[in-house]
Design a protein around this motif. Structure first.
Motif, PDB file in Angstrom:
ATOM      1  N   GLU A   1       0.819   4.054  -3.008  1.00 15.84           N
ATOM      2  CA  GLU A   1       0.253   5.596  -2.549  1.00 15.84           C
ATOM      3  C   GLU A   1       1.590   6.247  -2.888  1.00 15.84           C
ATOM      4  O   GLU A   1       1.589   7.631  -3.536  1.00 15.84           O
ATOM      5  CB  GLU A   1       0.077   5.401  -1.239  1.00 15.84           C
ATOM      6  CG  GLU A   1      -0.578   6.878  -0.618  1.00 15.84           C
ATOM      7  CD  GLU A   1      -1.213   6.827   0.652  1.00 15.84           C
ATOM      8  OE1 GLU A   1      -2.230   7.379   0.659  1.00 15.84           O
ATOM      9  OE2 GLU A   1      -0.696   6.189   1.443  1.00 15.84           O
TER      10      GLU A   1
ATOM     11  N   LYS B   1     -11.853   3.189   0.257  1.00 14.50           N
ATOM     12  CA  LYS B   1     -11.181   4.635  -0.169  1.00 14.50           C
ATOM     13  C   LYS B   1      -9.802   4.179  -0.780  1.00 14.50           C
ATOM     14  O   LYS B   1      -9.540   4.866  -1.762  1.00 14.50           O
ATOM     15  CB  LYS B   1     -10.725   5.181   1.354  1.00 14.50           C
ATOM     16  CG  LYS B   1     -10.218   6.540   0.932  1.00 14.50           C
ATOM     17  CD  LYS B   1      -9.803   7.267   2.392  1.00 14.50           C
ATOM     18  CE  LYS B   1      -9.132   8.690   2.172  1.00 14.50           C
ATOM     19  NZ  LYS B   1      -8.640   9.218   3.673  1.00 14.50           N
ATOM     20  N   PHE B   2      -8.982   3.225  -0.334  1.00 15.64           N
ATOM     21  CA  PHE B   2      -7.778   3.134  -0.969  1.00 15.64           C
ATOM     22  C   PHE B   2      -8.123   2.446  -2.325  1.00 15.64           C
ATOM     23  O   PHE B   2      -7.355   2.691  -3.316  1.00 15.64           O
ATOM     24  CB  PHE B   2      -7.000   2.242  -0.205  1.00 15.64           C
ATOM     25  CG  PHE B   2      -5.590   2.270  -0.665  1.00 15.64           C
ATOM     26  CD1 PHE B   2      -4.498   3.192  -0.086  1.00 15.64           C
ATOM     27  CD2 PHE B   2      -4.874   1.584  -1.749  1.00 15.64           C
ATOM     28  CE1 PHE B   2      -3.423   3.520  -0.174  1.00 15.64           C
ATOM     29  CE2 PHE B   2      -3.439   1.757  -2.161  1.00 15.64           C
ATOM     30  CZ  PHE B   2      -2.875   2.629  -1.404  1.00 15.64           C
ATOM     31  N   SER B   3      -9.166   1.571  -2.678  1.00 18.65           N
ATOM     32  CA  SER B   3      -9.493   1.106  -4.046  1.00 18.65           C
ATOM     33  C   SER B   3     -10.031   2.001  -4.766  1.00 18.65           C
ATOM     34  O   SER B   3      -9.381   1.991  -6.150  1.00 18.65           O
ATOM     35  CB  SER B   3     -10.532   0.008  -3.594  1.00 18.65           C
ATOM     36  OG  SER B   3     -10.242  -1.134  -3.016  1.00 18.65           O
TER      37      SER B   3
ATOM     38  N   LYS C   1      -9.110   4.932  -4.698  1.00 16.58           N
ATOM     39  CA  LYS C   1      -7.527   5.893  -5.173  1.00 16.58           C
ATOM     40  C   LYS C   1      -6.717   5.058  -6.359  1.00 16.58           C
ATOM     41  O   LYS C   1      -6.275   5.743  -7.083  1.00 16.58           O
ATOM     42  CB  LYS C   1      -6.726   5.880  -4.016  1.00 16.58           C
ATOM     43  CG  LYS C   1      -5.619   6.923  -4.187  1.00 16.58           C
ATOM     44  CD  LYS C   1      -4.869   7.335  -2.738  1.00 16.58           C
ATOM     45  CE  LYS C   1      -3.847   8.351  -2.944  1.00 16.58           C
ATOM     46  NZ  LYS C   1      -3.174   8.756  -1.548  1.00 16.58           N
TER      47      LYS C   1
ATOM     48  N   LEU D   1      -8.863  -4.580  -0.197  1.00 19.68           N
ATOM     49  CA  LEU D   1      -8.414  -3.277   0.425  1.00 19.68           C
ATOM     50  C   LEU D   1      -9.825  -2.415   0.556  1.00 19.68           C
ATOM     51  O   LEU D   1     -10.821  -2.773   0.314  1.00 19.68           O
ATOM     52  CB  LEU D   1      -7.853  -2.534  -0.633  1.00 19.68           C
ATOM     53  CG  LEU D   1      -6.520  -3.040  -1.073  1.00 19.68           C
ATOM     54  CD1 LEU D   1      -5.861  -2.337  -1.940  1.00 19.68           C
ATOM     55  CD2 LEU D   1      -5.354  -3.698   0.032  1.00 19.68           C
TER      56      LEU D   1
ATOM     57  N   ASP E   1      -5.331  -4.891  -5.511  1.00 19.60           N
ATOM     58  CA  ASP E   1      -6.690  -4.680  -4.922  1.00 19.60           C
ATOM     59  C   ASP E   1      -7.648  -5.837  -4.814  1.00 19.60           C
ATOM     60  O   ASP E   1      -7.980  -6.044  -3.737  1.00 19.60           O
ATOM     61  CB  ASP E   1      -7.000  -3.762  -5.939  1.00 19.60           C
ATOM     62  CG  ASP E   1      -8.553  -2.801  -5.572  1.00 19.60           C
ATOM     63  OD1 ASP E   1      -8.820  -3.092  -4.131  1.00 19.60           O
ATOM     64  OD2 ASP E   1      -9.294  -2.365  -6.120  1.00 19.60           O
TER      65      ASP E   1
ATOM     66  N   LEU F   1       0.768  -1.336   0.085  1.00 19.12           N
ATOM     67  CA  LEU F   1      -0.032  -0.025   0.033  1.00 19.12           C
ATOM     68  C   LEU F   1       0.874   1.187   0.033  1.00 19.12           C
ATOM     69  O   LEU F   1       0.610   2.465  -0.935  1.00 19.12           O
ATOM     70  CB  LEU F   1      -1.049  -0.060   1.244  1.00 19.12           C
ATOM     71  CG  LEU F   1      -1.815  -1.136   1.312  1.00 19.12           C
ATOM     72  CD1 LEU F   1      -2.562  -1.055   2.811  1.00 19.12           C
ATOM     73  CD2 LEU F   1      -3.039  -0.948   0.071  1.00 19.12           C
TER      74      LEU F   1
END
Length: 524
Positions: free
Chosen positions: A58, A96-98, A100, A93, A88, A54
């Motif tokens: 990011e 929110k992160f998915s 992104k 995940l 993913d 992650l």
């Protein structure tokens, strides 16, 4: 592109290269290591591996701008899209992160579309990009994105695959298998998300080639820009998707590609005489690879992609063929540029009574030199090689053959020869020691030689006669073993009686096998 160097990227940079080789940067930005982090996380249950993935995703999204540079090549971007999606999908995940990741992937797809160039239609780069976009369409339920990518893939595949879809055009088994891997990845997503599986026949044919063209140990041969690696992962992926294994074949002439492969229970032969394709092509003119239970005749491999003396040596000179005056007809300008290429003739193959005959030839137009190599692959699994070169004037012919465990019991020639040590490359950045068999002879106008590989102890040269007169061995000769005469006539006999004889057995042919009873099989 593997490397055994252990290097620390600190402070961490996405344009990192340890030694000036840009492959470090390309690999880093592909994100294939996300799959490894996922596997370790699943096994260990330690969240630090998930967090590392992650953090890297990011960091890349925040720091790398989608403009053309060493971190955003379109090939690597296509691969990164796939690995982001895989990470993913396989790690549940948070939304929110998915989201992104999804936003970044659509930005990267837009970047690919804006930077797509025509030559990708004939390149592994184009296939990888379209496969990744198709997978994105599947995963994000974007039917328009998916169907457009599949349509473009169909057009690329028609252009890129030769011999009825059995082999990829770039004349490198590594890239053939690379494309097969990506097509299987597409199939895997199609199956998981209830899409029709596409390109079934092509994939079946391509894997058939992969299995046939692997060596006796089940390894991809390091021909062209390839590493020597196991093909088991491809067979496993195919079985997981299709639920059955591929039916093996024993031999095939890839006439459009310029390759003949034959695999027997105790031996393996690949012969190559390639037309120009992408610059993954090496100088494989009349080159061959051979293996039995005792020895291996090797390909030199690639070693590196960097602009260097090593790149030229491995691409041009590390092959089992003849060089005249230490020059190759391959016009090497740089790692990715070729200035000239010989006129290459199609490979001729004929099989009879458990024996195979292969003929390869080409013409070096710049120097007006004609090369011909004829190989009998005997029923005893030995090779009898007849070489012939026509070149006006005085020249030196040198033949290098790379191998393992070579000595006088398993390789010899009618020309003066010697053994020494050399290197070949099984993987990127790796040099391995090997044996080198060399013949070197000066000649005027015409050169011939015979090389025998296998169990050589009982082979003898027998003259060929015309009306009772012995013909010059430079024109006509036979090799005798196991009650058979292997005939070679190196050029047309235009004068005198056309009936020839070997030990009172009459015949007329350029290449034939005659047994002790006088039965003849004509190959050419």
């Amino acid at each position: 592109e593997k490397c055994s160097l252990k290097i620390r990227n600190y402070p961490f940079k996405w344009d990192f290269s340890a030694n000036g080789d840009a492959e470090w940067t390309y690999m880093l930005n592909r994100f294939s290591y996300l799959d490894l982090l996922t596997r370790v996380y699943k096994i260990s249950k330690e969240r630090k591996y998930l967090k590392k993935g992650l953090k890297l995703i990011e960091d890349w999204i925040e720091k790398v701008e989608l403009v053309p540079n060493v971190m955003t090549r379109t090939l690597d971007t296509g691969m990164r899209i796939y690995y982001f999606i895989n990470f993913d999908k396989n790690n549940d995940l948070n939304s929110k992160f998915s989201n992104k990741i999804k936003f970044s992937i659509y930005e990267q797809i837009k970047y690919l579309e804006n930077n797509y160039i025509q030559k990708y239609n004939l390149s592994n780069w184009g296939l990888v990009q379209m496969i990744s976009i198709a997978i994105a369409g599947i995963y994000y339920d974007d039917e328009e994105l998916y169907l457009n990518a599949i349509e473009k893939l169909r057009a690329m595949i028609e252009m890129q695959y030769l011999d009825d879809g059995f082999i990829h055009w770039e004349r490198s088994m590594g890239y053939h298998n690379f494309m097969l891997q990506w097509l299987l990845r597409l199939n895997s997503y199609q199956k998981e998300f209830n899409k029709d599986i596409t390109f079934k026949k092509l994939i079946k044919n391509a894997l058939t080639t992969t299995i046939l063209a692997s060596d006796l140990d089940g390894n991809q041969v390091n021909n062209g820009d390839s590493d020597k690696t196991s093909i088991d992962y491809l067979k496993k992926s195919y079985f997981e998707i299709y639920g059955h294994n591929i039916k093996k074949i024993d031999y095939k002439l890839f006439s459009e590609y310029g390759m003949y492969v034959e695999k027997r229970e105790g031996s393996f032969l690949t012969t190559l005489n390639n037309n120009m394709s992408s610059n993954h092509t090496h100088a494989d003119f009349t080159h061959f690879i051979y293996q039995n239970s005792n020895i291996s005749i090797l390909d030199g491999g690639r070693y590196t992609y960097t602009e260097s003396k090593d790149r030229k040596i491995y691409k041009v000179f590390k092959h089992n063929n003849i060089l005249i005056d230490s020059k190759s007809p391959f016009g090497y300008e740089s790692s990715w540029e070729t200035t000239n290429y010989p006129i290459v003739n199609p490979i001729f193959v004929k099989k009879k009574n458990g024996e195979s005959f292969v003929e390869m030839s080409y013409f070096d137009e710049n120097r007006r030199i004609f090369f011909k190599r004829k190989i009998f692959y005997t029923s005893e699994d030995d090779l009898i090689i007849f070489d012939c070169v026509f070149a006006k004037g005085n020249h030196i012919a040198k033949t290098n053959i790379l191998g393992l465990n070579l000595d006088n019991s398993n390789i010899k020639s009618n020309r003066k020869y010697k053994f020494s040590k050399s290197h070949y490359s099984t993987e990127y950045n790796t040099k391995d020691s090997c044996d080198l068999f060399t013949t070197e002879s000066s000649f005027r106008d015409k050169f011939t030689q015979i090389i025998i590989i296998g169990d050589t102890k009982n082979y003898r040269l027998i003259p060929i006669k015309q009306k009772g007169n012995v013909l010059d061995s430079n024109l006509a000769i036979s090799v005798y073993n196991n009650r058979k005469y292997y005939i070679d006539i190196s050029e047309e006999i235009t004068k005198g009686n056309k009936i020839l004889s070997v030990n009172n057995h009459e015949f007329y042919a350029r290449n034939a096998v005659i047994n002790e009873k006088g039965n003849i099989i004509i190959y050419r």
